[in-house]
Design a protein around this motif. Structure first.
Motif, PDB file in Angstrom:
ATOM      1  N   LEU A 253      -1.816  -9.232 -12.603  1.00  0.00           N
ATOM      2  CA  LEU A 253      -1.044  -9.979 -11.607  1.00  0.00           C
ATOM      3  C   LEU A 253      -1.275 -11.484 -11.770  1.00  0.00           C
ATOM      4  N   VAL A 254      -0.184 -12.237 -11.670  1.00  0.00           N
ATOM      5  CA  VAL A 254      -0.243 -13.698 -11.756  1.00  0.00           C
ATOM      6  C   VAL A 254       0.112 -14.275 -10.392  1.00  0.00           C
ATOM      7  N   ALA A 255      -0.700 -15.201  -9.905  1.00  0.00           N
ATOM      8  CA  ALA A 255      -0.467 -15.806  -8.590  1.00  0.00           C
ATOM      9  C   ALA A 255      -0.481 -17.313  -8.698  1.00  0.00           C
ATOM     10  N   SER A 256       0.327 -17.952  -7.864  1.00  0.00           N
ATOM     11  CA  SER A 256       0.342 -19.415  -7.810  1.00  0.00           C
ATOM     12  C   SER A 256       0.119 -19.865  -6.375  1.00  0.00           C
ATOM     13  N   LEU A 257      -0.542 -20.995  -6.237  1.00  0.00           N
ATOM     14  CA  LEU A 257      -0.826 -21.564  -4.926  1.00  0.00           C
ATOM     15  C   LEU A 257      -0.621 -23.071  -4.989  1.00  0.00           C
ATOM     16  N   ASP A 258       0.209 -23.587  -4.094  1.00  0.00           N
ATOM     17  CA  ASP A 258       0.415 -25.028  -3.944  1.00  0.00           C
ATOM     18  C   ASP A 258       0.074 -25.415  -2.518  1.00  0.00           C
ATOM     19  N   SER A 259      -0.693 -26.477  -2.363  1.00  0.00           N
ATOM     20  CA  SER A 259      -1.079 -26.901  -1.025  1.00  0.00           C
ATOM     21  C   SER A 259      -1.158 -28.416  -0.963  1.00  0.00           C
ATOM     22  N   SER A 260      -0.627 -28.971   0.120  1.00  0.00           N
ATOM     23  CA  SER A 260      -0.689 -30.424   0.308  1.00  0.00           C
ATOM     24  C   SER A 260      -0.855 -30.757   1.776  1.00  0.00           C
ATOM     25  N   TRP A 261      -1.305 -31.979   2.023  1.00  0.00           N
ATOM     26  CA  TRP A 261      -1.420 -32.526   3.376  1.00  0.00           C
ATOM     27  C   TRP A 261      -0.470 -33.714   3.472  1.00  0.00           C
ATOM     28  N   MET A 262       0.802 -33.476   3.202  1.00  0.00           N
ATOM     29  CA  MET A 262       1.753 -34.578   3.090  1.00  0.00           C
ATOM     30  C   MET A 262       3.042 -34.352   3.878  1.00  0.00           C
ATOM     31  N   VAL A 263       3.061 -33.405   4.809  1.00  0.00           N
ATOM     32  CA  VAL A 263       4.247 -33.200   5.644  1.00  0.00           C
ATOM     33  C   VAL A 263       4.408 -34.420   6.554  1.00  0.00           C
ATOM     34  N   PRO A 264       5.559 -35.057   6.554  1.00  0.00           N
ATOM     35  CA  PRO A 264       5.747 -36.262   7.373  1.00  0.00           C
ATOM     36  C   PRO A 264       5.758 -35.956   8.864  1.00  0.00           C
ATOM     37  N   SER A 265       5.609 -36.992   9.672  1.00  0.00           N
ATOM     38  CA  SER A 265       5.546 -36.816  11.122  1.00  0.00           C
ATOM     39  C   SER A 265       6.844 -36.262  11.692  1.00  0.00           C
TER      40      SER A 265
ATOM     41  N   ASP B   7       0.810  -1.216   0.000  1.00  0.00           N
ATOM     42  CA  ASP B   7       0.000   0.000   0.000  1.00  0.00           C
ATOM     43  C   ASP B   7       0.846   1.270   0.000  1.00  0.00           C
ATOM     44  N   ASN B   8       2.026   1.238   0.642  1.00  0.00           N
ATOM     45  CA  ASN B   8       2.843   2.455   0.682  1.00  0.00           C
ATOM     46  C   ASN B   8       3.795   2.582  -0.506  1.00  0.00           C
ATOM     47  N   GLY B   9       3.699   1.647  -1.450  1.00  0.00           N
ATOM     48  CA  GLY B   9       4.486   1.747  -2.678  1.00  0.00           C
ATOM     49  C   GLY B   9       5.893   1.206  -2.586  1.00  0.00           C
ATOM     50  N   MET B  10       6.267   0.635  -1.459  1.00  0.00           N
ATOM     51  CA  MET B  10       7.633   0.138  -1.300  1.00  0.00           C
ATOM     52  C   MET B  10       7.991  -0.921  -2.344  1.00  0.00           C
ATOM     53  N   LEU B  11       7.020  -1.761  -2.696  1.00  0.00           N
ATOM     54  CA  LEU B  11       7.288  -2.838  -3.667  1.00  0.00           C
ATOM     55  C   LEU B  11       7.012  -2.409  -5.102  1.00  0.00           C
ATOM     56  N   GLY B  12       6.405  -1.249  -5.298  1.00  0.00           N
ATOM     57  CA  GLY B  12       5.992  -0.850  -6.634  1.00  0.00           C
ATOM     58  C   GLY B  12       4.791  -1.661  -7.082  1.00  0.00           C
ATOM     59  N   ASN B  13       4.503  -1.651  -8.376  1.00  0.00           N
ATOM     60  CA  ASN B  13       3.401  -2.458  -8.892  1.00  0.00           C
ATOM     61  C   ASN B  13       3.716  -3.936  -8.705  1.00  0.00           C
ATOM     62  N   VAL B  14       2.775  -4.662  -8.121  1.00  0.00           N
ATOM     63  CA  VAL B  14       2.999  -6.086  -7.857  1.00  0.00           C
ATOM     64  C   VAL B  14       2.731  -6.882  -9.124  1.00  0.00           C
ATOM     65  N   ALA B  15       3.714  -7.676  -9.521  1.00  0.00           N
ATOM     66  CA  ALA B  15       3.613  -8.465 -10.743  1.00  0.00           C
ATOM     67  C   ALA B  15       3.156  -9.892 -10.479  1.00  0.00           C
ATOM     68  N   ALA B  16       3.614 -10.465  -9.350  1.00  0.00           N
ATOM     69  CA  ALA B  16       3.330 -11.880  -9.105  1.00  0.00           C
ATOM     70  C   ALA B  16       3.305 -12.170  -7.611  1.00  0.00           C
ATOM     71  N   ILE B  17       2.583 -13.218  -7.260  1.00  0.00           N
ATOM     72  CA  ILE B  17       2.558 -13.723  -5.891  1.00  0.00           C
ATOM     73  C   ILE B  17       2.725 -15.238  -5.952  1.00  0.00           C
ATOM     74  N   ARG B  18       3.675 -15.749  -5.176  1.00  0.00           N
ATOM     75  CA  ARG B  18       3.872 -17.196  -5.081  1.00  0.00           C
ATOM     76  C   ARG B  18       3.556 -17.620  -3.656  1.00  0.00           C
ATOM     77  N   SER B  19       2.792 -18.681  -3.505  1.00  0.00           N
ATOM     78  CA  SER B  19       2.420 -19.101  -2.155  1.00  0.00           C
ATOM     79  C   SER B  19       2.312 -20.614  -2.063  1.00  0.00           C
ATOM     80  N   LYS B  20       2.506 -21.100  -0.846  1.00  0.00           N
ATOM     81  CA  LYS B  20       2.293 -22.521  -0.571  1.00  0.00           C
ATOM     82  C   LYS B  20       1.839 -22.668   0.871  1.00  0.00           C
ATOM     83  N   ARG B  21       1.114 -23.744   1.147  1.00  0.00           N
ATOM     84  CA  ARG B  21       0.727 -24.078   2.524  1.00  0.00           C
ATOM     85  C   ARG B  21       0.573 -25.591   2.588  1.00  0.00           C
TER      86      ARG B  21
END
Length: 351
Positions: free
Chosen positions: A220-232, A141-155
């Motif tokens: 803006l292009v965004a990606s999201l990866d999510s899995s329930w596979m983290v081992p014990s 919001d304060n412009g520090m990053l400039g125009n946002v081009a992409a977002i990459r995320s995972k959970r």
């Protein structure tokens, strides 16, 4: 009003967390609780000293109480939409744990009813109230990053938890909705195109993992990866307050023309080594400190109460964002099932 009287629906682990936090707030009284599972209801009533006449096995009977100002919904995902609608029909303000619903049709019905009844509806997307994620929003919001081009995320979540969710709800509504909410918040506009893929490894009704690519109105292009596979053997990072064995491995990266902001939830900034394994205690969401439970959960519930007291909708968690997240989630499920790109019009209706 001197005190906001709240009825809480859902007395599981997270419902009891809400109850503990709400009881810390000076202008709040949790006047009634409900749960369809009687042993949990009775145990919670005993632990928190709630009278039997203020305990309900039928959530609708709690909602009908005329002496309640607001309803806090912390029940299973499928019940969220119908319970929010019922609460609004009886003139109650609502905070509901994510997701808002599990269909876009329900979400849109909630939005129309909220406007008609002039009541607050806030979804407990806790990440918006967590300092690192909020700081990323501020840098956009304060412009520090400039125009946002992409977002990459995972959970990614622990594999052992999927036994409780594999036949219950698609992971886009449980794990993925966190990142979807952040992506919508950071993008600041609507998603118009969705592609997605998924894979079922465990044989449950719903897939263990999915990947999605989103395109927004501003390019803006965004990606999201999510899995329930983290081992014990993954680092234990939910050992604060909830004491839940397992791991949330989440990362987000916001890429702008002037700068990049990133945050990882499971990180080694704070570690505890024991004979039983390695812990990375998560201290931003709901840590216990000298004054009780703090962190994002305290800020979130305090904000909900404050906005009701002021008679103003939340500027941090507007309902329209949560409705759009449900539209995107539904599009991800459809895109993965059909193998086709799903297009959304400006109002969320399929093209």
């Amino acid at each position: 009003m001197d005190k906001l009287r709240i009825g809480l629906i859902g007395t599981g682990r997270f419902g009891r967390l809400h109850l503990r936090v709400l009881r810390q707030l000076p202008h709040v009284e949790v006047a009634a609780i409900a749960d369809v599972y009687v042993p949990a209801l009775q145990a919670t009533a005993e632990e928190f000293g709630i009278r039997s006449e203020d305990c309900y096995q039928d959530p609708l009977e709690l909602i009908k109480r005329e002496d309640l100002d607001a309803i806090d919904i912390v029940s299973d995902e499928q019940s969220h939409g119908p319970l929010v609608i019922a609460a609004l029909k009886y003139g109650k303000h609502v905070i509901v744990e994510k997701p808002l619903s599990v269909t876009s049709e329900e979400a849109q019905a909630i939005q129309y009813l909220q406007a008609e009844k002039n009541r607050q509806v806030m979804v407990g997307n806790i990440s918006r109230f967590s300092q690192p994620y909020y700081a990323i929003k501020r840098s956009i919001d304060n412009g520090m990053l400039g125009n946002v081009a992409a977002i990459r995320s995972k959970r990614n979540f622990s594999r052992s938890w999927f036994h409780s969710f594999g036949n219950r709800v698609h992971p886009v509504y449980e794990s993925g909705v966190h990142e979807l909410d952040l992506i919508v918040w950071y993008a600041g506009c609507r998603c118009v195109r969705v592609s997605a893929f998924e894979r079922n490894m465990s044989g449950y009704v719903h897939p263990d993992l999915f990947s999605a690519a989103l395109v927004f109105e501003n390019g803006l292009v965004a990606s999201l990866d999510s899995s329930w596979m983290v081992p014990s053997g993954g680092p234990q990072n939910l050992v604060e307050t909830l004491e839940l064995d397992g791991t949330i491995d989440a990362e987000i990266e916001v890429i702008g023309e002037k700068g990049t902001a990133k945050f990882g939830l499971a990180h080694p900034g704070f570690t505890i080594w024991t004979d039983s394994g390695l812990q990375h205690p998560e201290t931003t969401l709901w840590p216990t400190g000298p004054e009780g439970i703090g962190g994002a959960i305290l800020i979130e519930l305090t904000h909900f109460v404050n906005q009701i007291m002021k008679g103003q909708p939340s500027p941090v968690m507007p309902l329209s964002d949560s409705v759009h997240v449900m539209e995107i989630a539904e599009a991800i499920v459809d895109a993965a099932r059909t193998g086709e790109v799903v297009k959304l019009a400006g109002n969320g209706i399929r093209k």
